[in-house]
Design an enzyme around this catalytic site. Sequence first.
Site, PDB file in Angstrom:
ATOM      1  N   HIS A  40       0.875  -1.184   0.000  1.00 24.37           N
ATOM      2  CA  HIS A  40       0.000   0.000   0.000  1.00 24.37           C
ATOM      3  C   HIS A  40       0.906   1.227   0.000  1.00 24.37           C
ATOM      4  O   HIS A  40       1.396   1.636   1.049  1.00 24.37           O
ATOM      5  CB  HIS A  40      -0.882   0.018   1.255  1.00 24.37           C
ATOM      6  CG  HIS A  40      -1.806  -1.163   1.375  1.00 24.37           C
ATOM      7  ND1 HIS A  40      -3.113  -1.131   0.960  1.00 24.37           N
ATOM      8  CD2 HIS A  40      -1.603  -2.414   1.861  1.00 24.37           C
ATOM      9  CE1 HIS A  40      -3.690  -2.311   1.197  1.00 24.37           C
ATOM     10  NE2 HIS A  40      -2.794  -3.106   1.738  1.00 24.37           N
ATOM     11  N   HIS A 147      -9.308 -10.406   0.457  1.00 19.19           N
ATOM     12  CA  HIS A 147      -8.989 -10.168   1.869  1.00 19.19           C
ATOM     13  C   HIS A 147      -9.965 -11.050   2.654  1.00 19.19           C
ATOM     14  O   HIS A 147     -11.138 -10.716   2.777  1.00 19.19           O
ATOM     15  CB  HIS A 147      -9.196  -8.683   2.206  1.00 19.19           C
ATOM     16  CG  HIS A 147      -8.963  -8.366   3.649  1.00 19.19           C
ATOM     17  ND1 HIS A 147      -7.974  -7.508   4.098  1.00 19.19           N
ATOM     18  CD2 HIS A 147      -9.576  -8.808   4.774  1.00 19.19           C
ATOM     19  CE1 HIS A 147      -8.003  -7.444   5.408  1.00 19.19           C
ATOM     20  NE2 HIS A 147      -8.971  -8.211   5.846  1.00 19.19           N
ATOM     21  N   ASP A 266       2.171  -6.998   2.583  1.00 18.09           N
ATOM     22  CA  ASP A 266       1.040  -6.159   3.006  1.00 18.09           C
ATOM     23  C   ASP A 266       1.568  -4.885   3.692  1.00 18.09           C
ATOM     24  O   ASP A 266       1.039  -4.456   4.725  1.00 18.09           O
ATOM     25  CB  ASP A 266       0.085  -6.914   3.927  1.00 18.09           C
ATOM     26  CG  ASP A 266      -1.236  -6.176   4.148  1.00 18.09           C
ATOM     27  OD1 ASP A 266      -1.506  -5.192   3.423  1.00 18.09           O
ATOM     28  OD2 ASP A 266      -1.985  -6.579   5.048  1.00 18.09           O
ATOM     29  N   GLY A 285      -2.506  -1.960  10.165  1.00 19.12           N
ATOM     30  CA  GLY A 285      -1.499  -2.037   9.112  1.00 19.12           C
ATOM     31  C   GLY A 285      -0.096  -1.952   9.684  1.00 19.12           C
ATOM     32  O   GLY A 285       0.156  -1.198  10.618  1.00 19.12           O
TER      33      GLY A 285
HETATM   34  C1  NCD Z   1      -4.804  -2.270   5.146  1.00 23.83           C
HETATM   35  C2  NCD Z   1      -4.407  -0.821   4.918  1.00 23.83           C
HETATM   36  O1  NCD Z   1      -3.983  -0.151   5.876  1.00 23.83           O
HETATM   37  O2  NCD Z   1      -4.508  -0.365   3.779  1.00 23.83           O
HETATM   38  N1  NCD Z   1      -4.557  -2.616   6.500  1.00 23.83           N
HETATM   39  C3  NCD Z   1      -4.246  -3.827   7.014  1.00 23.83           C
HETATM   40  O3  NCD Z   1      -4.298  -3.978   8.229  1.00 23.83           O
HETATM   41  N2  NCD Z   1      -3.890  -4.843   6.247  1.00 23.83           N
HETATM   42  C4  NCD Z   1      -6.253  -2.400   4.777  1.00 23.83           C
HETATM   43  C5  NCD Z   1      -6.859  -3.713   5.047  1.00 23.83           C
HETATM   44  O4  NCD Z   1      -6.435  -4.681   4.417  1.00 23.83           O
HETATM   45  O5  NCD Z   1      -7.796  -3.813   5.840  1.00 23.83           O
HETATM   46 ZN    ZN Z   2      -3.286  -5.069   2.314  1.00 23.89          ZN
END
Ligand code: NCD
Ligand code: ZN
Length: 407
Positions: A40, A147, A266, A285
């Site tokens: 991200h 997801h 991730d 995240g």
């Molecule tokens: C992801 C994000 O911050 O974009 N966060 C995470 O905990 N993996 C969004 C998500 O997948 O819920």
């Molecule tokens: Zn993710």
Amino acid sequence: MNKIIYLGKKSDLSDNLIQGETIDLGGSLLFPGVVDPHVHFRDPGLTQKENFFTGSRAAVAGGITTVCDMPNTEPPTDSLDNFNEKKKIGEAKSLVDFGLHAMLIESLEERKKLGSAGVTSFKLYPEISDDSNVLTFRDEKEIVSIHPEDPRVLGEHVDTGGDFETFLQSRPKQAEISEINKILGSAAGSHLHFCHLTARESLDLIGKENKKITCEVTPHHLLLDRSHLQEFGPIAKTYPPLRTRKDRKALLEGLEDGMIDIVATDHAPHTSEEKEKGLMEAPPGIAGIETSLPLIYTLVEKGKLSLYRLVEAMCLSPAKIFGLVNDEGIPKGALLPGADADLVALDHEQKWEIKGRDLHGKTKFTPFEGQEVSGRPFLTLVRGEIVFRDGYVTGEEGHGKFLPKKE
Ligand code: NCD
Ligand code: ZN
């Protein structure tokens, strides 16, 4: 020269093929550049957390040379226009080559357009969009990334006080199992890819299927558990949450035996202000793109994972699954003549301690703080260009190229 032209002994190579700089790696390990298909980079719209330049800076410092960016930006990648806008941003700012995921949208027409534009996969967030999309659509060329947390199960079992237990109970592993069951029960003809698995039961479910299904694990779900959430609080908050030591063990076994296809980070950065909000309110995240290779290499060093599986699960398999190839159709993540010269050299004898403040992305904190790891990337090349060397990012903004998914 931006491709690998020869692999073998220098003495077997004619002098006229040796051009430019010669680098003696002094016996360190040379890997194909790592391919991370789940990041991200928050660009556009959330660039207080990260942007394509800072995210890719962290990538090259961690030996990662190709990424695929997730669609939950602002605006989200949910149309051809927004996709093209993000592609331009990546082309202007990225140090690494990149693919782009889009949201799993309802319009089949827009999905076709995105497919022709080279979208990596369509991402299903069951909390945001209706997963009946997956249940009805059949296109073998499309990849649907999921997801796996069933919103119907989230928040169902909360009964104790205290943020720590409440948070964990609000996102139980039953949500993952339930979502996977639901998706597997559908007749979708597309390639299904399950993101960031956390539970042994998920592997059992997927293992029974003979459809075209792939799955990934993150370094944090492999190496951290609820005890780290207790220790680090919101910094270790992620969706799906960290589980137990038992789950970690099952995930590691799954990674070694190939039941889990790939490692993906991730990488999901947030600001320190956001993470200071407390466990329930802080956004989920973990920013992990820079620490992934050393953490997984440390498993190899400890004899818990084979070197072969590391290279397969972090380099070649993610490229093959998501159709990430060079202009001649040779996959990324491969050490082969004709492949792009995406390379990372690792000082495998160096033991060092992970420190958030040294990271190259916008996030300067990590739930791996203080962990001792083996193996430090010291040289990263993207298509023959040195983009990271001896602790310094040397690559130029915009060196990265968009990689349309090859069917
Ligand atoms: C992801 C994000 O911050 O974009 N966060 C995470 O905990 N993996 C969004 C998500 O997948 O819920
Ligand atoms: Zn993710």
